[in-house]
Design an enzyme around this catalytic site. Structure first.
Site, PDB file in Angstrom:
ATOM      1  CD  GLU A 121      19.029  62.181  65.580  1.00  0.00           C
ATOM      2  OE1 GLU A 121      18.743  61.077  66.049  1.00  0.00           O
ATOM      3  OE2 GLU A 121      18.769  63.240  66.170  1.00  0.00           O
ATOM      4  CB  ALA A 262      12.364  69.765  67.788  1.00  0.00           C
ATOM      5  CD  GLU A 264      18.443  64.797  69.850  1.00  0.00           C
ATOM      6  OE1 GLU A 264      18.918  63.640  69.770  1.00  0.00           O
ATOM      7  OE2 GLU A 264      17.455  65.166  69.195  1.00  0.00           O
ATOM      8  CG  ASN A 265      21.168  70.275  66.766  1.00  0.00           C
ATOM      9  OD1 ASN A 265      21.408  69.294  66.102  1.00  0.00           O
ATOM     10  ND2 ASN A 265      20.185  71.116  66.482  1.00  0.00           N
ATOM     11  CG  HIS A 297      11.391  64.397  72.957  1.00  0.00           C
ATOM     12  ND1 HIS A 297      11.026  63.094  73.220  1.00  0.00           N
ATOM     13  CD2 HIS A 297      12.355  64.320  72.011  1.00  0.00           C
ATOM     14  CE1 HIS A 297      11.732  62.279  72.470  1.00  0.00           C
ATOM     15  NE2 HIS A 297      12.554  62.999  71.727  1.00  0.00           N
ATOM     16  CD  GLU A 298      13.758  67.379  70.301  1.00  0.00           C
ATOM     17  OE1 GLU A 298      14.927  66.925  70.330  1.00  0.00           O
ATOM     18  OE2 GLU A 298      12.822  66.772  69.734  1.00  0.00           O
ATOM     19  CG  HIS A 301      16.970  63.935  73.131  1.00  0.00           C
ATOM     20  ND1 HIS A 301      17.238  62.595  73.262  1.00  0.00           N
ATOM     21  CD2 HIS A 301      15.988  64.032  72.184  1.00  0.00           C
ATOM     22  CE1 HIS A 301      16.451  61.902  72.438  1.00  0.00           C
ATOM     23  NE2 HIS A 301      15.684  62.743  71.783  1.00  0.00           N
ATOM     24  CD  GLU A 320      15.024  60.212  69.562  1.00  0.00           C
ATOM     25  OE1 GLU A 320      14.082  60.648  70.261  1.00  0.00           O
ATOM     26  OE2 GLU A 320      15.890  60.951  69.050  1.00  0.00           O
TER      27      GLU A 320
END
Length: 869
Positions: A121, A262, A264-265, A297-298, A301, A320
């Protein structure tokens, strides 16, 4: 040739899409071979050319439907293929080769320590192979990784592990399949030798999910908190939002070299090790809470970012802003809602408001972009979250959750827009958000000016509120916004809360400001009220209301809302700073208002005030926070006056501060709210007491007795800021103890960079050669160079321009190795319009030097170009 801007208005759906992609990756640090097989579908009738993004690798071969194909053109940015004679569905096979060990940009496929990982990203996948590298092209990915088993025993990618095997030459392979459609920016690969922490989570529907956290060898004892945080986040998202995890496995990998916090894949989150590793000896309370927040947070996502992604990068705040709001709510529900709100508002007022006033001002949904990496900003993230929060305020929790359910149902598996989200909220609630949508397209910080009048005879109270948004660098014309203003009234004499009653009867506490000027009338107001405005910071605006000191002190004692209590004391601190800065400029004596000083003493004595809130209320704003009161900033004057305020409080309240310091001792270290609050208050007291005759002895003993990094660092900071005799001994002891640990040394580097010493720049320059410093590691650079430039304004903005020249030299090096980090570090330099003419001239000189570089990266070009307009 100058980089070209892309405009949101020019968005067009892709002519082609990729439905499936199979990646065969022969992995090696010095030479990696990638064979990518794409199943392509023509979406636009008659489309004859397929343009695939790609750069920074060697192109080896192209096949179409299994046959070598030569009908293409290649340049530095793309591969353009003539597909005019092909059917609407065809297969491409592309072979590329790349060198991860030489990729210092930390985008695409690169080496981190002894391992290899990816960061795709926003546009990193195109540094691995050719692809339609845009978020609205969603494909199913299958990935086979082959590498040395001795060097890379773990081979990880997105989705579920479906096959693995060993080869005769000492290599092994693992194949992964992600069953969910995703854009290329969510692709991930990690290879290396790690310690592994394993656990499991049972979802609300009874599915078992394997949880795996990979850390560098020797760090397993620092991964436990991250695992606990992950499980809390998964449970909370099920309970609060009804969202359940969807794969069989969820993996987190901590790496040392990472540009961001970080990523979030899907199913394989790659983290900066800063936001995973923690134990009491190495991590502060703040680190623990930040790790929990970023882990959450991740994870969040997975739905708001992965299952529903962005149609285009202009919609970045869709994922986001919403996910920041969700992680803020997670922290608020688990810990202290008021403390979390205060933390977030401090960031907004200090950093986001400054961004709104800078050449890089932009709405949360930008209109044009040159380099997308430049728009991972506090505006898109934090102001984006504030816009979501305002929707929540206007709708309430029940209707907001109804809107979320509709948004998810309609957009799952799709690339969506901000409009899709707002529309779902609007239809679920039957509340008209037409005017509210302007928050997405308008930049700048609105200013609310409030006047009031009270008629004792009719017991009528009128509140006149006007809104105005100054023109910004990107936008001259501003429109009226829909601004929720949360209000409470308190009797000036009694201190009692006054019910809000208008001509129609009792009303809620949120006023909707939609016009340039509006008057709100309240009846049956039995005494002159004091308004507590913007409770919980109900909108990201600046507020102007002419409180008297007496009114502010009155509100301190009676207001019910904890955020408002903190905000009143911030207003008092800001007033003291402004008045004494005026005295300083006039050459007059500085004076601390005695009524305010007495109010601080009352606060210290009040046992009914929550310990954590008391710590926050007694914390003097940083120089950077004070600076945001002024259009033209005087870094020298602010530093001098802040120091005066600090020493005045320390002297006048020494006995009380020492009592609080003694009363708030903790036992063995625990990450629990009660102990965190006690440590916070105790360490705030220490920061003042360091400036008294007790300072030397107290700080030294505090350092020696500390059994955790929170207290150790508090002692170091106190010694350094007060320039105590013990500071060099303590700093040397800390360095000797932790020089082997980069993350811990980051704290030491940042502390050195923010010293108040006159020769601090010489100290920073010397530390650039320190064995623990590495210019290629973003964490080290941010800790030393970033802290100096952004958190030591007096030194960075020295009138001789030495701070500017130092930063420019560093940026010249980073322009070659890691432009993304360089573009973040340049921020203090592009805000030149906020300073006097002499400083502006010197800052402009530095920017022009950078602009003259032959190979200036797009990341820096965009910001420099805007700053020099």
């Amino acid at each position: 040739m100058q980089p070209k801007a892309k405009f949101r208005k020019d968005y067009q759906a892709p002519d082609f899409t990729v439905n499936d992609i199979y990646l065969d990756i022969q992995l090696d640090a010095d030479r990696t071979f990638v064979t990518s097989t794409l199943k392509v579908e023509r979406k636009k009738v008659g489309a004859k050319t397929l343009r695939l993004d790609g750069h920074s690798f060697d192109f080896l071969a192209l096949k179409v439907n299994g046959v070598a194909y030569l009908q293409y053109q290649k340049d530095d940015e793309a591969l353009t293929i003539d597909v005019s004679d092909l059917a609407d569905q065809f297969e491409l096979q592309i072979e590329t080769a790349l060198n991860p060990s030489q990729n210092t940009s930390l985008q695409g496929l690169y080496q981190s320590g002894e391992g290899i990982c990816t960061q795709c990203e926003a546009e990193g996948f195109r540094q691995i192979t050719y692809m339609l590298d845009r978020p609205d092209v969603l494909a199913k990915y299958r990935t086979k990784i082959t590498a040395s088993k001795a060097k890379y025993p773990y081979l990880l990618s997105n989705g579920n592990r479906i096959a693995q095997g060993e080869l005769a030459d000492g290599r092994h392979w693992v194949e992964w399949e992600d069953p969910f459609f995703k854009p290329s920016y969510l692709f991930a690969l990690v290879a290396g030798d790690f310690d592994l922490l394993e656990d499991k989570f049972i979802t609300k529907s009874g599915r078992e999910v394997a949880l795996e956290i990979y850390v560098d060898r020797g760090n397993l004892d620092r991964a436990g908190w991250a695992m606990e945080s992950l499980k809390r986040a998964m449970k909370w998202d099920e309970e609060r939002f009804g969202l359940e995890y969807d794969l069989d496995i969820y993996m987190i990998v901590a790496v040392d070299f990472f540009n961001m916090g970080a990523m979030e894949n899907k199913g394989l989150n790659v983290f900066n090790s800063k936001f995973v590793l923690a134990k009491p000896e190495t991590a502060t309370d703040e680190d623990y809470l930040n790790i929990e927040s970023v882990i959450a947070h991740e994870y969040f996502h997975n739905w708001t970012g992965n299952r529903i992604t962005c149609r285009d990068w202009f919609q970045l705040s869709l994922k986001e802003g919403l996910t920041v709001f969700r992680d803020q709510e997670f922290t608020s529900d688990l810990w202290s809602r008021s403390a979390k709100r205060i933390e977030d508002v401090r960031l907004l007022r200090t950093v986001q408001f400054a961004e709104d006033a800078s050449p890089m001002a932009h709405p949360i949904r930008p209109e044009k972009v040159i380099e997308m990496n430049n728009f991972y900003t506090v505006t898109v993230y934090e102001k984006g979250a504030e816009v979501i929060r305002m929707i929540h305020t206007l709708l309430g929790e029940e209707l907001f959750q109804k809107g979320m359910q509709l948004y998810v149902a309609e957009n799952d598996g799709k690339a969506a827009t901000c409009e899709d989200f707002v529309s779902a909220m609007e239809r679920a609630s039957n509340i008209d958000l037409t005017q509210f949508r302007r928050w997405y397209s308008q930049s700048g910080t609105p200013e609310l000016t409030v006047r009031d009048e009270y008629d004792e005879n009719t017991q009528c109270y009128r509140l006149h509120i006007s809104q105005f948004t100054e023109p910004t660098a990107d936008q001259l014309e501003k429109l009226n916004l829909h601004i929720p203003v949360k209000l409470a009234l308190y009797g000036e004499t009694s201190g009692q809360k006054i019910p809000l009653i208008d001509e129609n009867g009792s009303v809620g506490d949120v006023l909707s400001l939609t016009q340039a000027q509006q008057t709100f009338e309240f009846y049956h107001v039995s005494e002159r009220p004091i308004p507590a405005l913007l409770a919980d910071f109900s909108a990201p605006v600046r507020l102007s209301y002419d409180y008297t000191i007496a009114q502010l002190i009155r509100l301190l004692t009676c207001v019910e809302n904890d955020f408002s209590r903190w905000d009143m004391i911030q207003t008092l601190f800001n007033r003291e700073l402004r008045e004494n800065l005026f005295n300083y400029h006039q050459g007059d004596l500085m004076q601390f208002n005695m009524d305010f000083l007495e109010a601080l003493k009352v606060l210290m004595d009040d046992e009914n005030v929550d310990t954590g809130l008391k710590a926050l209320m007694l914390t003097l704003p940083k120089e950077t926070e004070f600076a945001e009161q002024f259009k033209i900033i005087d870094p020298q004057g602010i530093a001098v006056v802040r120091q005066y305020l600090l020493e005045s409080i320390a002297t006048a309240c020494q006995d009380r501060l020492f009592r609080l310091y003694q009363e708030n001792r903790c036992g063995a270290y625990r990450v629990v709210a009660e102990d965190i609050d006690k440590r916070a208050l105790r360490n705030v007291c220490l920061s003042y007491l360091a400036f008294t005759d007790q300072g030397e002895e107290l700080v030294s003993s505090h350092y020696e007795e500390a059994d955790n990094m929170t207290d150790t660092l508090a002692a170091l900071i106190a010694a350094t800021k007060a320039q105590l005799a013990c500071q060099e001994e303590l700093l040397a002891d800390f360095e000797a103890q932790w020089s082997h640990d980069g993350l811990v040394m980051d704290k030491w580097f940042a502390l050195q960079a923010t010293r108040p010493d006159d020769d601090v720049l010489a100290i920073v320059e010397k530390l650039m050669a320190h064995p623990s410093f590495n210019l290629n590691n973003p964490n080290r650079v941010r800790a030393l160079v970033g802290a100096f430039a952004s958190q030591n304004p007096k030194a960075f903005h020295a009138v001789d321009g030495s701070g500017y020249r130092f930063l420019v030299e560093v940026l010249i090096k980073l322009n070659e190795s890691n432009p993304q980090v360089a573009a973040r570090l340049i921020e203090p330099l592009i805000k030149l319009s906020r300073y006097d003419n002499q400083r502006q001239t010197l800052m402009r000189r530095g920017l022009e030097r950078l602009k003259g570089l032959d190979n200036l990266a797009r990341d820096l070009f965009e910001k420099i170009e805007k700053a020099l307009l």
